[in-house]
Scaffold this motif. Structure first.
Motif, PDB file in Angstrom:
ATOM      1  N   ASN A 103      85.948   5.493 -23.760  1.00  0.00           N
ATOM      2  CA  ASN A 103      86.821   6.478 -23.122  1.00  0.00           C
ATOM      3  C   ASN A 103      87.278   7.580 -24.079  1.00  0.00           C
ATOM      4  OD1 ASN A 103      86.716   5.310 -20.605  1.00  0.00           O
ATOM      5  ND2 ASN A 103      88.593   4.110 -20.875  1.00  0.00           N
ATOM      6  N   ARG A 104      87.228   7.314 -25.387  1.00  0.00           N
ATOM      7  CA  ARG A 104      87.674   8.314 -26.350  1.00  0.00           C
ATOM      8  C   ARG A 104      86.805   9.567 -26.323  1.00  0.00           C
ATOM      9  NH1 ARG A 104      88.160   3.826 -31.019  1.00  0.00           N
ATOM     10  NH2 ARG A 104      89.951   2.684 -30.166  1.00  0.00           N
ATOM     11  N   TYR A 105      85.567   9.425 -25.904  1.00  0.00           N
ATOM     12  CA  TYR A 105      84.706  10.614 -25.838  1.00  0.00           C
ATOM     13  C   TYR A 105      83.938  10.728 -24.523  1.00  0.00           C
ATOM     14  CZ  TYR A 105      81.169   7.211 -27.422  1.00  0.00           C
ATOM     15  OH  TYR A 105      80.350   6.114 -27.550  1.00  0.00           O
ATOM     16  N   ARG A 135      78.074  -2.169 -18.434  1.00  0.00           N
ATOM     17  CA  ARG A 135      79.104  -3.077 -17.922  1.00  0.00           C
ATOM     18  C   ARG A 135      80.178  -3.324 -18.972  1.00  0.00           C
ATOM     19  NH1 ARG A 135      76.313  -7.959 -15.618  1.00  0.00           N
ATOM     20  NH2 ARG A 135      76.284  -6.852 -13.646  1.00  0.00           N
ATOM     21  N   ARG A 136      79.768  -3.466 -20.240  1.00  0.00           N
ATOM     22  CA  ARG A 136      80.745  -3.678 -21.310  1.00  0.00           C
ATOM     23  C   ARG A 136      81.617  -2.450 -21.526  1.00  0.00           C
ATOM     24  NH1 ARG A 136      79.062  -7.526 -26.261  1.00  0.00           N
ATOM     25  NH2 ARG A 136      81.119  -6.774 -26.885  1.00  0.00           N
ATOM     26  N   ALA A 137      81.009  -1.261 -21.427  1.00  0.00           N
ATOM     27  CA  ALA A 137      81.726  -0.034 -21.770  1.00  0.00           C
ATOM     28  C   ALA A 137      82.613   0.490 -20.653  1.00  0.00           C
ATOM     29  CB  ALA A 137      80.729   1.050 -22.175  1.00  0.00           C
ATOM     30  N   MET A 138      82.216   0.245 -19.391  1.00  0.00           N
ATOM     31  CA  MET A 138      82.987   0.859 -18.306  1.00  0.00           C
ATOM     32  C   MET A 138      83.142  -0.008 -17.073  1.00  0.00           C
ATOM     33  SD  MET A 138      80.170   3.746 -17.184  1.00  0.00           S
ATOM     34  CE  MET A 138      80.686   3.910 -15.482  1.00  0.00           C
ATOM     35  N   GLY A 139      82.723  -1.253 -17.128  1.00  0.00           N
ATOM     36  CA  GLY A 139      82.901  -2.128 -15.988  1.00  0.00           C
ATOM     37  C   GLY A 139      82.222  -1.594 -14.744  1.00  0.00           C
ATOM     38  N   ALA A 140      82.912  -1.651 -13.621  1.00  0.00           N
ATOM     39  CA  ALA A 140      82.332  -1.237 -12.342  1.00  0.00           C
ATOM     40  C   ALA A 140      82.744   0.169 -11.935  1.00  0.00           C
ATOM     41  CB  ALA A 140      82.713  -2.232 -11.247  1.00  0.00           C
ATOM     42  N   LYS A 141      83.265   0.957 -12.894  1.00  0.00           N
ATOM     43  CA  LYS A 141      83.674   2.320 -12.561  1.00  0.00           C
ATOM     44  C   LYS A 141      82.476   3.174 -12.176  1.00  0.00           C
ATOM     45  CE  LYS A 141      85.895   2.967 -16.443  1.00  0.00           C
ATOM     46  NZ  LYS A 141      86.729   3.548 -17.503  1.00  0.00           N
ATOM     47  N   LYS A 142      82.735   4.254 -11.452  1.00  0.00           N
ATOM     48  CA  LYS A 142      81.695   5.196 -11.062  1.00  0.00           C
ATOM     49  C   LYS A 142      81.041   5.775 -12.304  1.00  0.00           C
ATOM     50  CE  LYS A 142      80.941   9.323  -8.212  1.00  0.00           C
ATOM     51  NZ  LYS A 142      81.579  10.350  -7.345  1.00  0.00           N
ATOM     52  N   GLY A 143      79.701   5.890 -12.271  1.00  0.00           N
ATOM     53  CA  GLY A 143      78.985   6.398 -13.419  1.00  0.00           C
ATOM     54  C   GLY A 143      79.090   7.901 -13.556  1.00  0.00           C
ATOM     55  N   SER A 144      78.765   8.399 -14.754  1.00  0.00           N
ATOM     56  CA  SER A 144      78.735   9.841 -14.947  1.00  0.00           C
ATOM     57  C   SER A 144      77.564  10.413 -14.156  1.00  0.00           C
ATOM     58  CB  SER A 144      78.590  10.179 -16.435  1.00  0.00           C
ATOM     59  OG  SER A 144      77.435   9.585 -16.969  1.00  0.00           O
ATOM     60  N   GLY A 145      77.650  11.667 -13.783  1.00  0.00           N
ATOM     61  CA  GLY A 145      76.593  12.287 -13.009  1.00  0.00           C
ATOM     62  C   GLY A 145      76.608  11.901 -11.550  1.00  0.00           C
ATOM     63  N   GLY A 146      77.649  11.166 -11.111  1.00  0.00           N
ATOM     64  CA  GLY A 146      77.783  10.840  -9.700  1.00  0.00           C
ATOM     65  C   GLY A 146      77.101   9.567  -9.255  1.00  0.00           C
ATOM     66  N   SER A 147      76.498   8.820 -10.187  1.00  0.00           N
ATOM     67  CA  SER A 147      75.830   7.575  -9.797  1.00  0.00           C
ATOM     68  C   SER A 147      76.859   6.482  -9.527  1.00  0.00           C
ATOM     69  CB  SER A 147      74.871   7.115 -10.898  1.00  0.00           C
ATOM     70  OG  SER A 147      75.587   6.536 -11.977  1.00  0.00           O
ATOM     71  N   ALA A 148      76.380   5.375  -8.959  1.00  0.00           N
ATOM     72  CA  ALA A 148      77.267   4.253  -8.668  1.00  0.00           C
ATOM     73  C   ALA A 148      77.503   3.386  -9.905  1.00  0.00           C
ATOM     74  CB  ALA A 148      76.673   3.409  -7.542  1.00  0.00           C
ATOM     75  N   GLY A 149      77.008   3.820 -11.060  1.00  0.00           N
ATOM     76  CA  GLY A 149      77.245   3.084 -12.296  1.00  0.00           C
ATOM     77  C   GLY A 149      76.544   1.745 -12.316  1.00  0.00           C
TER      78      GLY A 149
END
Length: 269
Positions: free
Chosen positions: A101-103, A232-246
């Motif tokens: 999240n820092r960058y 999964r380690r870095a952002m869990g189930a949050k929405k991915g960048s670029g609009g993907s479902a992550g």
């Protein structure tokens, strides 16, 4: 004998490798020192994508010319190269959500999903879809390259055509299919591979080709799974960048099998 130390301009090494150019391609957008590792790792992945595309296109041309040794040499090189690509996940695979999240905001809408070279790699693996050209429609040169790749035979198409020329019963419908569409498993192709593996001594060339493809398919699975785990380690189930479902989108991708009949045929040997 001492090495040459005096040169008229740049060193021959620099002229060949362009190391200074490579070192100037990093432009972090945040103050977090960890972003540099993320950026360099991503750029290194792009170089591996380009090399794998080169190797698989080389293998395809060799198969069209019925030059199996040259095709196998390219595929074997790509196995080692793909292993190095997969190892590229290590520098960023243990990111915590806080560290990422820092960058992360510096990425904006940027996503690996948008990589044109990775799209060419996936097209060569037979995972094709015209909709995947949409992100590049405002970049004519890139769009034209991908449009060309979409309508060219994938690596597996060239393999099946080679098998047919060797006398194997690959259906005409498979050989004449629309190569701009995703490859779909065919029971008759599964039968071809089943016969090859059931009589390995008779079909040594075919088995060697099949095993090279199997190595690649396994590495593709590892690539997708490592991507899934790192995300999964870095952002869990949050929405991915670029609009993907992550993670949800990556989970779906991880279930896809490359060169499917090579895997299902093993159940019948």
């Amino acid at each position: 004998m001492s090495p040459t130390l005096e040169f008229a301009a740049t060193t021959p090494y620099e002229d060949y490798v362009r190391a200074e150019v490579l070192a100037r391609l990093q432009a972090p957008l945040s103050d977090d020192p960890g972003e540099m590792a993320f950026l360099v790792t991503t750029q290194v992945m792009e170089l591996w994508f380009a090399l794998l595309v080169h190797e698989w296109e080389t293998a395809g041309r060799a198969l069209r010319a019925d030059d199996l040794p040259a095709a196998l040499a390219a595929l074997d090189r790509s196995v080692d190269e793909f292993g190095s690509l997969n190892a590229s996940w290590k520098p960023i695979s243990r990111l915590t959500p806080g560290q990422f999240n820092r960058y992360r905001s510096a990425l904006g809408e940027a996503s690996g999903f948008q990589s044109a070279m990775y799209r060419r790699l996936e097209f060569l693996l037979g995972d094709k879809s015209r909709s995947m050209l949409v992100p590049y429609r405002n970049v004519p040169e890139v769009h034209a390259r991908l449009e060309k790749a979409l309508h060219e035979p994938a690596l597996y198409d060239e393999v099946l055509r080679w098998l047919a020329r060797r006398g194997h019963a690959v259906p005409a419908a498979v050989l004449e299919r629309d190569v701009s569409a995703r490859h779909e498993p065919d029971p008759a192709v599964e039968d071809v591979w089943q016969r090859v593996y059931a009589a390995e001594e008779r079909y040594g060339d075919e088995r060697r080709l099949g095993e090279a493809l199997t190595e690649i398919a396994e590495l593709v699975w590892r690539w997708r799974n490592d991507h899934l785990v790192a995300t999964r380690r870095a952002m869990g189930a949050k929405k991915g960048s670029g609009g993907s479902a992550g993670v949800a989108w990556l989970e779906k991708r991880a279930t896809k099998t490359v060169f499917p009949e090579l895997w299902t045929a093993r159940s019948h040997v």
